[in-house]
Design a protein around this motif. Structure first.
Motif, mmCIF file in Angstrom:
data_model
loop_
_atom_site.group_PDB
_atom_site.id
_atom_site.type_symbol
_atom_site.label_atom_id
_atom_site.label_comp_id
_atom_site.label_asym_id
_atom_site.label_seq_id
_atom_site.Cartn_x
_atom_site.Cartn_y
_atom_site.Cartn_z
ATOM 1 N N SER A 243 21.438 -27.510 -9.179
ATOM 2 C CA SER A 243 21.058 -28.790 -9.774
ATOM 3 C C SER A 243 22.105 -29.886 -9.663
ATOM 4 N N GLY A 244 23.314 -29.521 -9.250
ATOM 5 C CA GLY A 244 24.378 -30.528 -9.181
ATOM 6 C C GLY A 244 24.122 -31.488 -8.024
ATOM 7 N N GLY A 245 24.507 -32.719 -8.187
ATOM 8 C CA GLY A 245 24.299 -33.701 -7.125
ATOM 9 C C GLY A 245 25.510 -33.811 -6.222
ATOM 10 N N ASP A 246 25.419 -34.750 -5.282
ATOM 11 C CA ASP A 246 26.561 -35.189 -4.469
ATOM 12 C C ASP A 246 27.031 -34.201 -3.402
ATOM 13 N N ASP A 247 26.194 -33.202 -3.057
ATOM 14 C CA ASP A 247 26.625 -32.245 -2.034
ATOM 15 C C ASP A 247 26.704 -32.868 -0.644
ATOM 16 N N TYR A 248 25.691 -33.654 -0.308
ATOM 17 C CA TYR A 248 25.588 -34.240 1.033
ATOM 18 C C TYR A 248 25.649 -33.193 2.138
ATOM 19 N N ARG A 249 25.101 -32.010 1.854
ATOM 20 C CA ARG A 249 24.810 -31.025 2.894
ATOM 21 C C ARG A 249 23.381 -31.284 3.358
ATOM 22 N N LEU A 250 23.065 -30.894 4.588
ATOM 23 C CA LEU A 250 21.679 -30.972 5.025
ATOM 24 C C LEU A 250 20.921 -29.748 4.514
ATOM 25 N N ALA A 251 19.669 -29.975 4.106
ATOM 26 C CA ALA A 251 18.729 -28.877 3.846
ATOM 27 C C ALA A 251 17.605 -29.063 4.848
ATOM 28 N N PHE A 252 17.170 -27.970 5.477
ATOM 29 C CA PHE A 252 16.166 -28.114 6.533
ATOM 30 C C PHE A 252 15.337 -26.843 6.671
ATOM 31 N N THR A 253 14.164 -27.017 7.241
ATOM 32 C CA THR A 253 13.317 -25.864 7.546
ATOM 33 C C THR A 253 13.222 -25.744 9.055
ATOM 34 N N LEU A 254 13.163 -24.516 9.536
ATOM 35 C CA LEU A 254 12.956 -24.338 10.974
ATOM 36 C C LEU A 254 12.311 -22.991 11.243
ATOM 37 N N SER A 255 11.662 -22.906 12.402
ATOM 38 C CA SER A 255 11.031 -21.663 12.816
ATOM 39 C C SER A 255 12.117 -20.620 13.078
ATOM 40 N N ALA A 256 11.827 -19.365 12.733
ATOM 41 C CA ALA A 256 12.820 -18.286 12.856
ATOM 42 C C ALA A 256 13.303 -18.112 14.296
ATOM 43 N N GLN A 257 12.551 -18.594 15.266
ATOM 44 C CA GLN A 257 12.990 -18.439 16.672
ATOM 45 C C GLN A 257 14.318 -19.154 16.941
ATOM 46 N N TYR A 258 14.628 -20.160 16.111
ATOM 47 C CA TYR A 258 15.873 -20.915 16.336
ATOM 48 C C TYR A 258 17.066 -20.341 15.574
ATOM 49 N N LEU A 259 16.813 -19.279 14.784
ATOM 50 C CA LEU A 259 17.893 -18.773 13.923
ATOM 51 C C LEU A 259 19.114 -18.277 14.710
ATOM 52 N N PRO A 260 18.944 -17.493 15.776
ATOM 53 C CA PRO A 260 20.146 -17.034 16.498
ATOM 54 C C PRO A 260 20.985 -18.201 17.015
ATOM 55 N N ALA A 261 20.325 -19.214 17.560
ATOM 56 C CA ALA A 261 21.070 -20.373 18.075
ATOM 57 C C ALA A 261 21.753 -21.121 16.934
ATOM 58 N N LEU A 262 21.060 -21.248 15.807
ATOM 59 C CA LEU A 262 21.657 -21.931 14.643
ATOM 60 C C LEU A 262 22.925 -21.200 14.203
ATOM 61 N N GLN A 263 22.814 -19.876 14.089
ATOM 62 C CA GLN A 263 23.956 -19.108 13.579
ATOM 63 C C GLN A 263 25.118 -19.103 14.567
ATOM 64 N N ALA A 264 24.794 -19.137 15.858
ATOM 65 C CA ALA A 264 25.853 -19.159 16.865
ATOM 66 C C ALA A 264 26.587 -20.497 16.840
ATOM 67 N N GLN A 265 25.813 -21.569 16.677
ATOM 68 C CA GLN A 265 26.378 -22.910 16.776
ATOM 69 C C GLN A 265 26.966 -23.400 15.454
ATOM 70 N N TRP A 266 26.342 -23.008 14.334
ATOM 71 C CA TRP A 266 26.701 -23.537 13.006
ATOM 72 C C TRP A 266 26.902 -22.379 12.044
ATOM 73 N N PRO A 267 28.031 -21.659 12.171
ATOM 74 C CA PRO A 267 28.229 -20.462 11.344
ATOM 75 C C PRO A 267 28.212 -20.745 9.846
ATOM 76 N N GLU A 268 28.489 -21.996 9.455
ATOM 77 C CA GLU A 268 28.496 -22.291 8.011
ATOM 78 C C GLU A 268 27.092 -22.549 7.462
ATOM 79 N N ALA A 269 26.088 -22.658 8.341
ATOM 80 C CA ALA A 269 24.709 -22.840 7.871
ATOM 81 C C ALA A 269 24.169 -21.506 7.347
ATOM 82 N N VAL A 270 23.352 -21.580 6.309
ATOM 83 C CA VAL A 270 22.902 -20.368 5.622
ATOM 84 C C VAL A 270 21.398 -20.455 5.362
#
Ligand code: ADP
Ligand code: MG
Length: 321
Positions: A258-285
């Motif tokens: 509930s806290g504000g001011d994070d300024y992180r992105l929140a996003f939805t994506l198809s699971a097919q992109y998960l390996p590429a996401l994790q390889a490129q952006w290890p801090e994304a969860v």
């Protein structure tokens, strides 16, 4: 010092106001002229920061300059846009040279990090407030909007949550802490890094996106509503930094939800992109998924539904602020 001398000395002469790609004409005329590349759309967003509401007053003007620009540019990141320029409407109680010098330095520091140029503005006298408008470009039709999440998509965030909210008692002097962990949280409050590269990578991959400014629950609620899906958030998957756990203790989860001011992105994506996401952006969860339905569902480790604390900052909300 007159208005024009102030503008010239602290803004027109600042590193962030020098010639930049996409800026045909900067500070000094009636309008700035921006030139998006062929086939690109202009992305535009405005944010106002009022002393005593969005930041404490007094505060370090260097930090304020950094933060004011970061929170505005974060909206460009959330759409997948590349920064072009920004304007600054500044209302000041007085022309205080050390304050202006520090503020302009903070602004230039963040502008360099984001590759965005100051192209104009307005300067008036009154209670301290700042309005920044940011302009960016992105290939026509490829903006990341809040509408577009589909049942089955994964829900992800670009990094740790709740850090800035945990810094707030330190910023306001309600809590005293020193050391590397306090420094980290304060940095996350005063100089959040707009996730520009992640946003641009998500173009053509994410089905919906935004930046978290009012809190994870409130902002994911916007995606759920605009996309007409339900979003399930797994409490135990939320990325909490070590500094947050240490300094916020049992409030850590509340800060992340509930806290504000994070300024992180929140996003939805198809699971097919998960390996590429994790390889490129290890801090994304991955923190959950979209399912048929509406609204938000907070789940515990066993997949049971919890009652989410319905919160997020609203200026005209029912919580008395
Ligand atoms: P006008 O009278 O045409 O509205 P101003 O006298 O307000 O113009 O401003 C002169 C120039 O300085 C304009 O190019 C304007 O965009 C720029 N400017 C004014 N204030 C700021 C500021 N705080 N930061 C950057 N540029 C500014
Ligand atoms: Mg004019």
């Amino acid at each position: 010092m007159g208005e024009f001398e102030l503008i010239r000395r602290y803004f027109a002469a600042a590193p962030c106001a020098q010639a930049a790609e996409g800026v045909v004409l900067g500070i000094g005329d009636d309008c700035a002229l921006l030139q998006p590349a062929v086939g690109q759309q202009l992305a535009v967003s405005t944010d106002t920061l009022v002393a005593g509401v969005h930041f404490p007053q007094p505060c370090d003007p260097f930090l304020l300059g950094q933060r004011a620009l970061a929170v505005s540019v974060s909206d460009l990141a959330a759409m997948g846009a590349e920064p072009l320029g920004f304007t600054l409407a500044l209302t000041l109680p007085e022309a205080d040279p050390p304050w202006l010098e520090g503020f302009a330095r903070g602004l230039s520091q963040m502008a360099a990090q984001c590759a965005i140029a100051l192209v104009g503005g307005d300067t008036t006298r009154g209670p301290l407030s700042l309005t920044l408008s940011v302009f960016g470009q992105l290939p026509a039709g490829q903006a990341l909007t809040r509408a577009g999440a589909r049942p089955g998509d994964l829900l992800c965030v670009g990094g740790s949550l709740g850090d800035a909210a945990a810094a707030l008692p330190l910023v306001l002097g309600q809590q005293v802490a020193a050391g590397a962990e306090a420094d980290y949280l304060l940095q996350r409050y005063w100089a959040p890094q707009p996730q520009l590269a992640l946003g641009q990578w998500l173009r053509g991959r994410a089905s919906a996106a935004l930046d978290i400014s009012d809190g994870l629950l409130a902002d994911c609620g916007h995606i759920a509503k605009a996309s007409a899906v339900a979003l399930q958030i797994e409490r135990d998957s939320l990325p909490l930094s070590a500094a947050l756990r240490t300094l916020a203790g049992e409030r850590a989860l509340d800060c992340a939800l509930s806290g504000g001011d994070d300024y992180r992105l929140a996003f939805t994506l198809s699971a097919q992109y998960l390996p590429a996401l994790q390889a490129q952006w290890p801090e994304a969860v991955v923190i959950g998924r979209a399912v048929a339905g509406q609204g938000l569902q907070l789940l515990d480790g066993a997949g049971r539904r919890l009652d989410p604390p319905s919160a997020g900052y609203q200026h005209f909300g029912s919580r008395g602020d």
